[in-house]
Write an enzyme that holds these catalytic residues in place. Structure first.
Site, PDB file in Angstrom:
ATOM      1  N   GLU A  35       6.044   2.121  -5.989  1.00  0.00           N
ATOM      2  CA  GLU A  35       5.256   1.446  -5.273  1.00  0.00           C
ATOM      3  C   GLU A  35       3.425   1.668  -5.450  1.00  0.00           C
ATOM      4  O   GLU A  35       2.740   0.565  -4.945  1.00  0.00           O
ATOM      5  CB  GLU A  35       5.771   0.396  -3.649  1.00  0.00           C
ATOM      6  CG  GLU A  35       7.063  -0.114  -4.171  1.00  0.00           C
ATOM      7  CD  GLU A  35       7.474  -1.616  -5.683  1.00  0.00           C
ATOM      8  OE1 GLU A  35       5.937  -2.337  -4.694  1.00  0.00           O
ATOM      9  OE2 GLU A  35       8.283  -1.361  -5.711  1.00  0.00           O
ATOM     10  N   HIS A  36       3.543   2.768  -5.173  1.00  0.00           N
ATOM     11  CA  HIS A  36       2.195   2.923  -4.999  1.00  0.00           C
ATOM     12  C   HIS A  36       1.339   3.469  -5.937  1.00  0.00           C
ATOM     13  O   HIS A  36       0.908   5.336  -6.171  1.00  0.00           O
ATOM     14  CB  HIS A  36       2.081   4.223  -3.804  1.00  0.00           C
ATOM     15  CG  HIS A  36       1.124   3.863  -2.816  1.00  0.00           C
ATOM     16  ND1 HIS A  36       0.395   4.844  -2.723  1.00  0.00           N
ATOM     17  CD2 HIS A  36       0.081   3.435  -2.006  1.00  0.00           C
ATOM     18  CE1 HIS A  36      -1.269   5.302  -2.795  1.00  0.00           C
ATOM     19  NE2 HIS A  36      -0.763   4.065  -1.854  1.00  0.00           N
ATOM     20  N   PHE A  37       0.960   3.524  -7.103  1.00  0.00           N
ATOM     21  CA  PHE A  37       0.919   2.124  -7.122  1.00  0.00           C
ATOM     22  C   PHE A  37       1.346   2.359  -9.068  1.00  0.00           C
ATOM     23  O   PHE A  37       0.982   3.071  -9.513  1.00  0.00           O
ATOM     24  CB  PHE A  37      -0.758   2.051  -7.228  1.00  0.00           C
ATOM     25  CG  PHE A  37      -1.339   1.875  -6.518  1.00  0.00           C
ATOM     26  CD1 PHE A  37      -2.104   1.226  -5.368  1.00  0.00           C
ATOM     27  CD2 PHE A  37      -2.154   3.111  -6.318  1.00  0.00           C
ATOM     28  CE1 PHE A  37      -1.540   1.230  -4.044  1.00  0.00           C
ATOM     29  CE2 PHE A  37      -2.785   3.500  -4.414  1.00  0.00           C
ATOM     30  CZ  PHE A  37      -2.984   2.263  -3.995  1.00  0.00           C
ATOM     31  N   VAL A  42      -0.324   7.388  -7.513  1.00  0.00           N
ATOM     32  CA  VAL A  42      -0.783   8.502  -7.043  1.00  0.00           C
ATOM     33  C   VAL A  42      -0.263   8.460  -5.615  1.00  0.00           C
ATOM     34  O   VAL A  42       0.726   7.466  -4.843  1.00  0.00           O
ATOM     35  CB  VAL A  42      -2.103   7.637  -6.407  1.00  0.00           C
ATOM     36  CG1 VAL A  42      -2.834   7.986  -5.408  1.00  0.00           C
ATOM     37  CG2 VAL A  42      -2.786   7.302  -7.047  1.00  0.00           C
TER      38      VAL A  42
END
Length: 180
Positions: A35-37, A42
């Site tokens: 989810e990040h990203f 990251v």
């Protein structure tokens, strides 16, 4: 059951009440990258700080032979210099600035190779026994399990005795436990 994430792979240096250094190797298999990203993985800044806080918290707790429950009280200063992602190895270095009966101040740096990733000042509080027991019971939720085991491994590597914490028995239906 509460989930606990450990953001330290191992300690590489530890000087009681003074300084500790731990490392974390970042893998693309870690859940937070989904989810990040998406498309540009990251490591989230709060997780970088959590690794630094875990390193400093163990340093503070060990200075008092883990008699007190140590909790993160505040982070008055944190600065991030660059992003990190899968394949990077983070080095968390923490130094005790002030250690008192009510808590401690730790200054920390996170590096990736020769590059500064983040720096922070972290305040920890010692919960007195009565208040700690009211909030959390007798169990020392901070200094149990994997974090204490990692510290024990660092002490063994330095030639100092460190008992391995007791681990709960595996459930009988756990395939990793083998057949009865």
């Amino acid at each position: 059951m509460a989930m606990r994430w450990i953001w330290i792979d191992r300690f590489v240096a530890f000087e009681s009440g003074k300084t500790a250094t731990a490392v974390k190797c970042l893998s693309a298999a870690e859940d937070h990258y989904a989810e990040h990203f998406p498309g540009f993985p990251v490591m989230p800044a709060p997780l970088i700080l959590e690794g630094l806080a875990q390193t400093g918290g163990i340093l503070v707790g060990e200075a008092n032979q883990f008699r007190e429950k140590v909790v993160l009280a505040k982070i008055p200063f944190a600065k991030f210099h660059r992003e990190v992602g899968p394949g990077d190895q983070l080095t968390y270095t923490t130094d005790v600035v002030d250690l008192r009966p009510e808590g401690a101040v730790v200054r920390g740096r996170v590096t990736c190779g020769d590059n500064l990733v983040a720096e922070a000042e972290i305040f920890f509080a010692h919960l007195d026994r009565n208040r700690g027991q009211q909030l959390f019971g007798d169990h020392n939720f901070v200094f149990s399990g994997e974090l204490t085991y990692l510290l024990g491994q660092a002490k063994l590597a330095a030639g100092k005795p460190a008992p391995r914490p007791e681990l709960p028995p595996r459930p009988v239906d756990d395939p990793a436990a083998g057949t009865p």
